[in-house]
Write a protein that holds these residues in place. Structure first.
Motif, short mmCIF file in Angstrom:
data_model
loop_
_atom_site.label_atom_id
_atom_site.label_comp_id
_atom_site.label_asym_id
_atom_site.label_seq_id
_atom_site.Cartn_x
_atom_site.Cartn_y
_atom_site.Cartn_z
N THR A 45 0.80 -1.22 0.00
CA THR A 45 0.00 0.00 0.00
C THR A 45 0.84 1.27 0.00
O THR A 45 0.29 2.37 -0.07
CB THR A 45 -0.94 0.04 1.22
OG1 THR A 45 -0.16 0.14 2.42
CG2 THR A 45 -1.80 -1.21 1.28
N SER A 46 2.16 1.15 0.08
CA SER A 46 3.00 2.35 0.08
C SER A 46 2.95 3.02 -1.29
O SER A 46 2.79 2.37 -2.33
CB SER A 46 4.44 1.98 0.43
OG SER A 46 4.99 1.11 -0.55
N THR A 108 -9.82 3.08 -13.94
CA THR A 108 -8.54 2.40 -14.06
C THR A 108 -7.59 3.19 -14.94
O THR A 108 -7.99 3.70 -16.00
CB THR A 108 -8.74 0.99 -14.68
OG1 THR A 108 -9.65 0.25 -13.86
CG2 THR A 108 -7.42 0.24 -14.77
N LEU A 109 -6.36 3.31 -14.51
CA LEU A 109 -5.34 3.98 -15.32
C LEU A 109 -4.67 2.95 -16.22
O LEU A 109 -4.06 2.00 -15.74
CB LEU A 109 -4.28 4.63 -14.41
CG LEU A 109 -3.13 5.33 -15.13
CD1 LEU A 109 -3.62 6.63 -15.75
CD2 LEU A 109 -1.97 5.61 -14.20
N LEU A 110 -4.81 3.13 -17.53
CA LEU A 110 -4.18 2.21 -18.47
C LEU A 110 -2.70 2.58 -18.66
O LEU A 110 -2.31 3.73 -18.48
CB LEU A 110 -4.90 2.26 -19.82
CG LEU A 110 -6.38 1.84 -19.81
CD1 LEU A 110 -6.90 1.72 -21.24
CD2 LEU A 110 -6.59 0.54 -19.05
N ALA A 161 1.80 8.77 -5.78
CA ALA A 161 2.02 7.34 -6.02
C ALA A 161 2.79 7.12 -7.31
O ALA A 161 2.53 7.76 -8.34
CB ALA A 161 0.68 6.61 -6.09
N SER A 162 3.72 6.20 -7.24
CA SER A 162 4.48 5.82 -8.43
C SER A 162 3.55 5.32 -9.52
O SER A 162 2.52 4.69 -9.25
CB SER A 162 5.47 4.71 -8.05
OG SER A 162 6.03 4.12 -9.21
N LEU A 163 3.92 5.57 -10.76
CA LEU A 163 3.14 5.06 -11.89
C LEU A 163 3.05 3.54 -11.83
O LEU A 163 2.03 2.95 -12.21
CB LEU A 163 3.79 5.52 -13.19
CG LEU A 163 2.98 5.36 -14.48
CD1 LEU A 163 1.68 6.13 -14.43
CD2 LEU A 163 3.82 5.80 -15.68
N ASP A 172 -8.44 5.26 -7.22
CA ASP A 172 -8.92 5.94 -6.01
C ASP A 172 -7.94 5.89 -4.85
O ASP A 172 -7.67 6.91 -4.20
CB ASP A 172 -10.27 5.36 -5.57
CG ASP A 172 -11.41 5.85 -6.45
OD1 ASP A 172 -11.16 6.75 -7.27
OD2 ASP A 172 -12.53 5.32 -6.33
N GLN A 173 -7.40 4.71 -4.56
CA GLN A 173 -6.51 4.61 -3.40
C GLN A 173 -5.16 5.25 -3.64
O GLN A 173 -4.38 5.43 -2.70
CB GLN A 173 -6.33 3.15 -2.98
CG GLN A 173 -5.39 2.35 -3.86
CD GLN A 173 -5.16 0.95 -3.34
OE1 GLN A 173 -5.78 0.00 -3.78
NE2 GLN A 173 -4.25 0.83 -2.38
#
Length: 312
Positions: A45-46, A108-110, A161-163, A172-173
């Motif tokens: 989760t980091s 969702t990120l593609l 957050a890293s890609l 979302d998270q």
């Protein structure tokens, strides 16, 4: 030599099944003789994945308390270089033009590759959104079709957050967690403005007519202020497992693992002073070269790799 292998172990059930198909004789011989040097006991989760944390430690980055700042590992600033005098307070981040796929229960990120974005189209999108960034006091520099650089004082302290964390996953998270802070609100608003601008934009209408996905947002990552880095201590990062792991292409992931074992790992195992770091999505473990005993040379032993990889 220090060899760093990201996404050496998967999280998904299908990925765990792929572990049973691995045949890694050189890695298993190495594990039986080399000494464990260090563990990164993180979790999935980091904001910063284990391979980025290991690289940051090797470069000598740390916060005032001696710990790494999750989501504030300044890889963008590292590439953009030391700031001129008077601009030290500004931070950098990577802006990745993206397609956010809207589903029934999540967005969702593609992966950037799914856009097939060429230079001309990337520059056209860049030129279209540039006034929005400049209107909020941010610099935006085109670096390539799927990566631009942004600079703004807020990016010095905004964790992102890293890609690698968000590709092919619900966003979302992974959106900036400090939702009540001005910096997070600024960049969320900028994302919303970019989305509105690009919705039914002529650039995207032309792309969709060609059967291509529209560019409908961006992802911000690699934020932080510039820090000096010990580049001589930087490990050699082998990226070949990342794309198949994030794309859940486990056949290719197994094939790439076999190539890693037969190539770089086989070569590394013969180098005194060498180091190997295996990274999963939650944690990482490093091993250092230890000269095999006469008995080990006469009767080479192996340590099964699968249980170790499952622990990452």
């Amino acid at each position: 030599m220090h060899l760093l292998i990201p996404h050496a172990a998967p999280l998904s059930d299908a990925g765990r099944h792929a572990l049973s198909q691995l045949q890694l004789p050189h890695l298993e011989t190495l594990l039986a003789t080399w000494a464990e040097a260090e563990r990164d006991a993180g979790d999935e989760t980091s904001l910063s994945p284990p391979h980025e944390r290991v690289l940051a430690r090797a470069l000598g980055w740390q916060a005032a308390d001696g710990q790494l700042a999750d989501g504030l590992l300044p890889f963008a600033a590292r590439e953009m270089g030391q700031p001129p005098a008077g601009e030290e307070a500004a931070g950098w981040g990577w802006v990745t033009p993206a397609h956010w796929a809207v589903g029934s229960d999540q967005v969702t990120l593609l992966p950037p590759a799914a856009l097939s974005l060429d230079e001309a189209q990337s520059r056209a999108v860049f030129d279209a959104v540039l006034p929005l960034f400049e209107g909020d006091g941010a610099r935006l520099l085109w670096q390539g079709p799927d990566r631009w650089a942004a600079s703004h004082p807020s990016l010095a302290t905004l964790p992102t957050a890293s890609l690698d964390r968000v590709m092919n996953r619900g966003i979302d998270q992974w959106l900036p967690r400090a939702a009540g802070q001005g910096a997070a609100r600024l960049w969320r608003r900028l994302q919303n403005e970019v989305q509105m601008l690009l919705h039914e934009h002529p650039i995207n209408q032309a792309r969709e007519a060609q059967g291509l996905l529209p560019v409908n947002s961006f992802w911000l990552s690699a934020t932080g202020a510039w820090q000096p880095a010990d580049e001589a201590a930087a490990p050699q990062v082998d990226h070949r497992l990342i794309q198949p792991a994030l794309g859940e292409d486990w056949f290719s992931w197994v094939q790439q693992w076999h190539a890693l074992d037969a190539g770089p790992i086989a070569q590394l195992a013969q180098q005194p002073g060498a180091r190997l770091t295996l990274c999963g999505e939650a944690s990482a473990i490093s091993y250092t070269y230890r000269k095999p005993s006469l008995w080990q040379r006469l009767r080479p032993a192996r340590r099964a790799a699968a249980p170790l990889l499952e622990s990452l």
